[in-house]
Design a protein around this motif. Structure first.
Motif, PDB file in Angstrom:
ATOM      1  N   ALA A   1       0.889  -1.209   0.085  1.00  0.00           N
ATOM      2  CA  ALA A   1      -0.154  -0.073   0.079  1.00  0.00           C
ATOM      3  C   ALA A   1       0.638   1.141  -0.009  1.00  0.00           C
ATOM      4  CB  ALA A   1      -0.795  -0.124   1.040  1.00  0.00           C
ATOM      5  N   ASN A   2       2.057   1.222   0.517  1.00  0.00           N
ATOM      6  CA  ASN A   2       2.970   2.405   0.653  1.00  0.00           C
ATOM      7  C   ASN A   2       3.034   3.013  -1.148  1.00  0.00           C
ATOM      8  OD1 ASN A   2       3.663   0.478   2.281  1.00  0.00           O
ATOM      9  ND2 ASN A   2       5.460   1.652   2.981  1.00  0.00           N
ATOM     10  N   CYS A   3       3.030   2.102  -1.978  1.00  0.00           N
ATOM     11  CA  CYS A   3       3.086   2.604  -3.344  1.00  0.00           C
ATOM     12  C   CYS A   3       1.824   2.366  -4.067  1.00  0.00           C
ATOM     13  CB  CYS A   3       4.034   1.860  -4.025  1.00  0.00           C
ATOM     14  SG  CYS A   3       5.646   2.097  -3.553  1.00  0.00           S
ATOM     15  N   THR A  41      -3.675   2.754  -0.048  1.00  0.00           N
ATOM     16  CA  THR A  41      -4.308   1.887   1.069  1.00  0.00           C
ATOM     17  C   THR A  41      -5.464   1.122   0.416  1.00  0.00           C
ATOM     18  OG1 THR A  41      -4.026   4.059   2.652  1.00  0.00           O
ATOM     19  CG2 THR A  41      -5.733   1.936   3.120  1.00  0.00           C
ATOM     20  N   ASN A  42      -5.510  -0.215   0.742  1.00  0.00           N
ATOM     21  CA  ASN A  42      -6.389  -1.113   0.072  1.00  0.00           C
ATOM     22  C   ASN A  42      -6.536  -0.964  -1.294  1.00  0.00           C
ATOM     23  OD1 ASN A  42      -7.331  -2.429   2.344  1.00  0.00           O
ATOM     24  ND2 ASN A  42      -8.945  -0.932   2.634  1.00  0.00           N
ATOM     25  N   ALA A  66      -4.929   3.826  -5.186  1.00  0.00           N
ATOM     26  CA  ALA A  66      -3.367   4.652  -5.509  1.00  0.00           C
ATOM     27  C   ALA A  66      -4.076   6.162  -5.766  1.00  0.00           C
ATOM     28  CB  ALA A  66      -2.778   4.297  -6.617  1.00  0.00           C
ATOM     29  N   VAL A  67      -3.233   7.114  -4.957  1.00  0.00           N
ATOM     30  CA  VAL A  67      -3.527   8.346  -5.251  1.00  0.00           C
ATOM     31  C   VAL A  67      -3.727   8.652  -6.795  1.00  0.00           C
ATOM     32  CG1 VAL A  67      -2.630  10.676  -4.935  1.00  0.00           C
ATOM     33  CG2 VAL A  67      -2.379   9.159  -2.951  1.00  0.00           C
ATOM     34  N   ALA A 113      -0.848  10.227  -9.391  1.00  0.00           N
ATOM     35  CA  ALA A 113       0.516  10.074  -8.812  1.00  0.00           C
ATOM     36  C   ALA A 113       1.474   9.363  -9.561  1.00  0.00           C
ATOM     37  CB  ALA A 113       0.522   9.668  -7.764  1.00  0.00           C
ATOM     38  N   LEU A 159       1.217   5.899 -10.149  1.00  0.00           N
ATOM     39  CA  LEU A 159       1.303   4.453  -9.668  1.00  0.00           C
ATOM     40  C   LEU A 159       0.133   3.974  -9.799  1.00  0.00           C
ATOM     41  CD1 LEU A 159       3.687   5.252  -6.842  1.00  0.00           C
ATOM     42  CD2 LEU A 159       4.059   3.158  -8.386  1.00  0.00           C
TER      43      LEU A 159
END
Lengths: 425, 101
Positions: free
Chosen positions: B35-37, B40-41, B44-45, B48, B50
């Motif tokens: 989730a860092n990349c 969360t769940n 992705a933003v 951004a 990714l």
């Protein structure tokens, strides 16, 4: 909907000491209780959010953080290099409050009573907890650089190793420096926060000099035998991009400074700079030692890798740069975020009277800019090994970038946006 | 509360005590390491750069991960990450992300 109960509670504005009794009314095997999180960085903020997310609001969470907003250490070297601003690396705690129903208190935890399970706050009052998450970061060992013992010396010779006002101040020192000046950066012996960070900083300051102050120099005074992280890739960047600007000196531990003349004092010689930047030696924040948590090498907190719980103090889970790391594990924001998820999952199980996950996995990635566009990474994946009771790096996995590249320059900024959202969004 | 998770938690009560039994939230925990990349769940933003993983087809996720592992699919980093997880773990992760709306 699950947050309604929580918001009503927040509106009630109960006194801190009464929190524990008000919190946690759900029954059955569902996790409930009150968790206090100390420190709102990559570890603490992630733990606070994931405790709420994964307990579906069953666990009440209070986050104690000194600062009003989160300022990211990753990407802060781009502020020092003049590519980004402090605003670009600052994220508020609003979503933790409003979306996740976390009580965020801007204060400092001054003491922990592990027996009574209470936390003392600097502004007065106490919080009681069922479990505590301690993600306090590092404190500096100023006694190892006597010339920096005093506040006025520290105001002149900056570390900029905790992002915030020092980041901006170091940028200003570099801007004020005349062309032809010397920027010297001192790196402590490993382990320290963010192993590739100093080398990235050397690159980005050199990149700024190359464009704007081409007669200036970057001198890296490294206490280590060699470049600690991504060695080949950093050395190649210095050779290809910054020949005649970056000068790297290994085995060059700074023992003291003369703050007035910005001079670094080594064992056998001195290095006078126009801008001297000392990253001091570090250890787990003092609060850990004061709480009586078992330290390894008198510096880093010994923890259980199934729960992140302190090896000698039940109920206190420690995350991030403060812990004694598993083999090859760096002190990084990415890693702290992963510690936090491991701890959140374990705490939820424990508060529901269940065993923690017997097979946790964590992974790390550190991206470093070698110029404003090109990036290199190092990555690793760590799986729990019951024989050693450590999360061991998986052989054949992880590694570094084949070469610096612009694709990862974009990915690194995307990584930052996603990890900030993962912890604070 | 989502009924699925409640069921999982109740199910755990039966096996609590046997430390070696797999955690019923193992898929969730493993997926969170990505989730860092990928968000969360797996959300992705936006913008951004990714890839989101939430709601992707499980078989497609697994195929991509297998191709990263084997080197068929060129990557900056996923070949190194995918090799850190067993096929069983990747199966759990792909199933978890596929189930996210």
């Amino acid at each position: 909907m699950m947050l309604m109960k929580r918001r009503d509670f927040l509106k009630a504005g109960a006194a801190a000491t009464a929190l524990a009794s008000l919190y946690g009314c759900a029954g059955g095997t569902r996790a409930s209780g009150h968790v206090v999180v100390v420190g709102g960085g990559f570890g603490g903020a992630t733990a606070a959010k994931y405790l709420r997310l994964w307990s579906e609001g069953g666990i009440q969470v209070t986050l104690v953080e000194r600062h009003a907003e989160f300022v990211s250490c990753p990407i802060s070297n781009l502020v020092i290099g003049g590519v980004k601003t402090l605003a670009d690396i600052t994220v508020p705690y609003d979503n933790l409050r409003n979306r996740w129903g976390i009580r965020v208190i801007q204060d400092e935890a001054t003491g922990i009573d592990a027996g009574k399970r209470t936390v003392k706050l600097a502004k007065g009052g106490e919080l009681s907890y069922d479990r505590l998450v301690l993600s306090p970061g590092v404190d500096f060992l100023w006694d190892q650089i006597p010339g920096l013992a005093k506040a006025d010396a520290q105001a002149r010779i900056l570390h900029a190793w905790k992002a915030g006002p020092q980041t901006v101040a170091l940028r200003q020192q570099l801007e004020s420096m005349a062309d032809g000046g010397v920027y010297a950066l001192s790196i402590p012996k490993a382990p320290y926060r963010c192993p590739p960070g100093p080398y990235e900083r050397a690159c980005l300051v050199a990149s700024y000099f190359k464009q704007h102050k081409p007669r200036s120099k970057v001198i890296v005074l490294d206490a280590n035998e060699e470049v600690v992280s991504k060695k080949g890739l950093f050395i190649k960047a210095w050779d290809d991009l910054y020949k005649g600007i970056v000068e790297y000196r290994h085995n060059s531990e700074v023992k003291d400074v003369d703050a007035g003349s910005a001079t670094a004092i080594l064992e056998f010689d001195k290095c006078k700079a126009d801008v001297l930047n000392v990253v001091p030696p570090q250890r787990a924040a003092d609060l850990a030692a004061r709480t009586g948590l078992k330290l390894i090498n008198n510096r880093w907190v010994d923890i259980n890798w199934l729960t992140m719980e302190s090896a000698n103090t039940p109920g206190i889970h420690v995350l991030g740069d403060a812990i004694f790391p598993a083999p090859t594990m760096p002190k990084s924001g990415h890693m702290a975020n992963q510690h936090a998820k491991l701890a959140a999952a374990a705490i939820i199980n424990l508060l529901a009277g269940q065993e923690p996950n017997p097979a946790p996995v964590v992974m790390n990635t550190c991206y470093s800019f070698v110029d404003p566009k090109n990036v290199i990474h190092v990555a690793s994946v760590h799986q729990y090994d019951p024989a050693t009771r450590l999360v061991q790096p998986v052989k054949g996995a992880g590694g570094v970038s084949a070469a610096r590249n612009e694709v990862e320059g974009k990915v690194a900024l995307g990584w930052a946006k996603n990890i900030w959202a993962d912890m604070l969004g | 509360m989502k009924p699925l998770t409640l069921a999982a938690l109740l199910g755990l009560a039966a096996v609590a005590g046997t430390a070696q039994a797999a955690d019923p939230n193992l898929a969730r925990n493993l997926a969170a390491t990505c989730a860092n990349c990928h968000g969360t769940n797996g959300r992705a933003v936006e913008g951004a750069g990714l890839d989101p993983l939430a709601g992707l087809d499980k078989a497609k996720i697994l195929q991509k991960l297998a191709d990263f592992k084997s080197g068929v699919k060129p990557a900056t980093i996923m070949h190194q990450i995918a090799k850190g997880y067993t096929d069983e773990q990747l199966d759990l992760i792909a199933g978890y992300y596929a189930a996210q709306k």
